[in-house]
Design a protein around this motif. Sequence first.
Motif, PDB file in Angstrom:
ATOM      1  N   ILE A  37      -0.581  -9.079   5.252  1.00 47.81           N
ATOM      2  CA  ILE A  37      -0.019  -9.684   4.314  1.00 47.81           C
ATOM      3  C   ILE A  37      -1.125 -10.293   3.298  1.00 47.81           C
ATOM      4  CG2 ILE A  37       1.912 -11.581   3.047  1.00 47.81           C
ATOM      5  CD1 ILE A  37       3.392 -10.944   4.985  1.00 47.81           C
ATOM      6  N   GLY A  38      -1.016  -9.445   2.004  1.00 48.95           N
ATOM      7  CA  GLY A  38      -2.204 -10.506   1.172  1.00 48.95           C
ATOM      8  C   GLY A  38      -3.025  -9.144   1.235  1.00 48.95           C
ATOM      9  N   ASP A  39      -4.307  -8.586   2.021  1.00 47.62           N
ATOM     10  CA  ASP A  39      -4.646  -7.739   2.718  1.00 47.62           C
ATOM     11  C   ASP A  39      -4.412  -6.637   2.509  1.00 47.62           C
ATOM     12  OD1 ASP A  39      -6.491  -9.866   2.631  1.00 47.62           O
ATOM     13  OD2 ASP A  39      -6.320 -10.278   5.114  1.00 47.62           O
ATOM     14  N   SER A  40      -4.006  -5.767   2.111  1.00 41.11           N
ATOM     15  CA  SER A  40      -3.438  -5.093   2.151  1.00 41.11           C
ATOM     16  C   SER A  40      -4.530  -3.020   1.535  1.00 41.11           C
ATOM     17  CB  SER A  40      -2.240  -3.856   0.644  1.00 41.11           C
ATOM     18  OG  SER A  40      -3.477  -3.931  -0.512  1.00 41.11           O
ATOM     19  N   ASP A  41      -5.802  -3.966   1.391  1.00 39.12           N
ATOM     20  CA  ASP A  41      -7.304  -3.012   1.783  1.00 39.12           C
ATOM     21  C   ASP A  41      -7.541  -2.931   3.018  1.00 39.12           C
ATOM     22  OD1 ASP A  41      -7.698  -5.954   1.309  1.00 39.12           O
ATOM     23  OD2 ASP A  41      -9.642  -5.697   0.676  1.00 39.12           O
ATOM     24  N   VAL A  42      -7.013  -4.109   3.391  1.00 39.85           N
ATOM     25  CA  VAL A  42      -8.022  -3.913   5.089  1.00 39.85           C
ATOM     26  C   VAL A  42      -7.139  -2.781   6.180  1.00 39.85           C
ATOM     27  CG1 VAL A  42      -8.124  -4.921   7.546  1.00 39.85           C
ATOM     28  CG2 VAL A  42      -9.377  -6.164   4.403  1.00 39.85           C
ATOM     29  N   LEU A  43      -5.481  -3.131   5.733  1.00 37.63           N
ATOM     30  CA  LEU A  43      -4.922  -2.481   6.302  1.00 37.63           C
ATOM     31  C   LEU A  43      -5.143  -0.903   5.475  1.00 37.63           C
ATOM     32  CD1 LEU A  43      -2.083  -1.879   7.915  1.00 37.63           C
ATOM     33  CD2 LEU A  43      -1.035  -1.954   6.349  1.00 37.63           C
ATOM     34  N   SER A  44      -5.123  -0.429   4.169  1.00 38.05           N
ATOM     35  CA  SER A  44      -5.752   0.803   3.915  1.00 38.05           C
ATOM     36  C   SER A  44      -6.605   1.533   5.042  1.00 38.05           C
ATOM     37  CB  SER A  44      -6.358   0.994   2.192  1.00 38.05           C
ATOM     38  OG  SER A  44      -6.620   2.163   2.037  1.00 38.05           O
ATOM     39  N   LYS A  45      -7.804   0.455   5.130  1.00 40.42           N
ATOM     40  CA  LYS A  45      -8.847   0.743   5.317  1.00 40.42           C
ATOM     41  C   LYS A  45      -9.218   1.388   7.099  1.00 40.42           C
ATOM     42  CE  LYS A  45     -12.146  -1.339   2.597  1.00 40.42           C
ATOM     43  NZ  LYS A  45     -12.728  -2.244   2.528  1.00 40.42           N
ATOM     44  N   LYS A  46      -8.236   0.308   8.172  1.00 39.63           N
ATOM     45  CA  LYS A  46      -7.626   0.355   9.070  1.00 39.63           C
ATOM     46  C   LYS A  46      -7.318   1.252   9.205  1.00 39.63           C
ATOM     47  CE  LYS A  46      -6.393  -0.764  13.595  1.00 39.63           C
ATOM     48  NZ  LYS A  46      -7.350  -0.200  14.412  1.00 39.63           N
ATOM     49  N   LEU A  47      -6.056   1.944   8.021  1.00 36.72           N
ATOM     50  CA  LEU A  47      -4.763   3.225   9.292  1.00 36.72           C
ATOM     51  C   LEU A  47      -5.048   4.821   8.066  1.00 36.72           C
ATOM     52  CD1 LEU A  47      -1.635   1.651   8.815  1.00 36.72           C
ATOM     53  CD2 LEU A  47      -3.242   1.710  10.916  1.00 36.72           C
ATOM     54  N   ALA A  54      -1.273   1.591   1.574  1.00 40.10           N
ATOM     55  CA  ALA A  54      -0.928   0.028   2.691  1.00 40.10           C
ATOM     56  C   ALA A  54      -0.309  -0.689   1.257  1.00 40.10           C
ATOM     57  CB  ALA A  54      -2.116  -0.452   2.703  1.00 40.10           C
ATOM     58  N   VAL A  55      -0.307  -0.939   0.233  1.00 41.28           N
ATOM     59  CA  VAL A  55       0.615  -2.116  -0.577  1.00 41.28           C
ATOM     60  C   VAL A  55       2.052  -2.010  -0.443  1.00 41.28           C
ATOM     61  CG1 VAL A  55       1.350  -2.647  -2.842  1.00 41.28           C
ATOM     62  CG2 VAL A  55      -1.357  -2.066  -2.596  1.00 41.28           C
ATOM     63  N   LYS A  56       2.582  -1.231  -0.476  1.00 37.41           N
ATOM     64  CA  LYS A  56       3.610  -0.746  -0.037  1.00 37.41           C
ATOM     65  C   LYS A  56       4.468  -0.599   1.666  1.00 37.41           C
ATOM     66  CE  LYS A  56       8.054   1.080  -0.883  1.00 37.41           C
ATOM     67  NZ  LYS A  56       8.963   0.013  -0.984  1.00 37.41           N
ATOM     68  N   ILE A  57       3.029  -0.690   2.668  1.00 39.30           N
ATOM     69  CA  ILE A  57       3.710  -1.186   3.588  1.00 39.30           C
ATOM     70  C   ILE A  57       3.861  -2.450   3.483  1.00 39.30           C
ATOM     71  CG2 ILE A  57       2.318  -0.803   6.067  1.00 39.30           C
ATOM     72  CD1 ILE A  57       1.703   1.351   5.610  1.00 39.30           C
ATOM     73  N   VAL A  58       2.434  -2.996   2.942  1.00 40.00           N
ATOM     74  CA  VAL A  58       2.783  -4.812   3.032  1.00 40.00           C
ATOM     75  C   VAL A  58       3.891  -5.523   2.743  1.00 40.00           C
ATOM     76  CG1 VAL A  58       1.892  -6.799   2.487  1.00 40.00           C
ATOM     77  CG2 VAL A  58       0.590  -4.462   3.452  1.00 40.00           C
ATOM     78  N   GLU A  59       4.187  -4.581   1.726  1.00 44.38           N
ATOM     79  CA  GLU A  59       5.764  -5.137   0.717  1.00 44.38           C
ATOM     80  C   GLU A  59       6.378  -4.990   2.330  1.00 44.38           C
ATOM     81  OE1 GLU A  59       5.848  -2.791  -2.813  1.00 44.38           O
ATOM     82  OE2 GLU A  59       4.765  -3.808  -3.724  1.00 44.38           O
ATOM     83  N   ILE A  60       6.779  -4.260   2.992  1.00 41.20           N
ATOM     84  CA  ILE A  60       8.096  -3.958   3.554  1.00 41.20           C
ATOM     85  C   ILE A  60       7.938  -5.412   4.921  1.00 41.20           C
ATOM     86  CG2 ILE A  60       8.846  -2.399   5.599  1.00 41.20           C
ATOM     87  CD1 ILE A  60       8.123  -0.236   3.539  1.00 41.20           C
ATOM     88  N   ILE A  61       6.481  -5.409   5.021  1.00 40.02           N
ATOM     89  CA  ILE A  61       6.548  -6.344   5.931  1.00 40.02           C
ATOM     90  C   ILE A  61       6.818  -7.581   6.054  1.00 40.02           C
ATOM     91  CG2 ILE A  61       4.551  -7.728   7.821  1.00 40.02           C
ATOM     92  CD1 ILE A  61       2.872  -4.405   6.634  1.00 40.02           C
ATOM     93  N   GLN A  62       6.687  -8.225   4.381  1.00 35.44           N
ATOM     94  CA  GLN A  62       6.657  -9.145   3.536  1.00 35.44           C
ATOM     95  C   GLN A  62       8.225  -9.519   3.260  1.00 35.44           C
ATOM     96  OE1 GLN A  62       4.819 -11.631   2.726  1.00 35.44           O
ATOM     97  NE2 GLN A  62       6.482 -12.448   1.818  1.00 35.44           N
ATOM     98  N   GLN A  63       8.446  -8.395   3.420  1.00 38.28           N
ATOM     99  CA  GLN A  63      10.240  -8.302   3.320  1.00 38.28           C
ATOM    100  C   GLN A  63      10.869  -8.800   4.730  1.00 38.28           C
ATOM    101  OE1 GLN A  63      11.313  -4.604   1.470  1.00 38.28           O
ATOM    102  NE2 GLN A  63      11.249  -5.158  -0.659  1.00 38.28           N
ATOM    103  N   ASP A  64      10.340  -8.374   5.511  1.00 32.36           N
ATOM    104  CA  ASP A  64      10.812  -7.985   7.160  1.00 32.36           C
ATOM    105  C   ASP A  64      10.651  -9.678   7.326  1.00 32.36           C
ATOM    106  OD1 ASP A  64      11.598  -7.493   9.910  1.00 32.36           O
ATOM    107  OD2 ASP A  64       9.509  -8.257  10.130  1.00 32.36           O
TER     108      ASP A  64
END
Length: 120
Positions: A37-47, A54-64
Amino acid sequence: MAGIGSKAELKAKLQELDYGIEDKDIQFILEYGEEFIGDSDVLSKKLGISEDQAVKIVEIIQQDVESTNQLTAEIKEKIDKVLEQHPSITTHKIALLCEINERTVNDYLKEKQEPEIQDE
């Protein structure tokens, strides 16, 4: 990630995105997603996905996380109300009245530093 019975829902939402994310990566997100959360760029690189994905995934995680926190707060409030009305009630009866499992009641009482009240 700590969710109250929401891992299956979260997994389904991630699979619905259809970003070509492998199961092992979805498991990774379920386990460590909150840390991004707040580091979608890191998630983008990781995956190996786009920043937008990655921003969309982080939004889903944040909502959860937010819905889990809301649910947790509601459960704690229910337990507190029952304890207010019945100070010497057993954890088993609290669980029944609040429609939750006894382990959740015990965990919350430990968190509050209140002794568990056992059935006699």
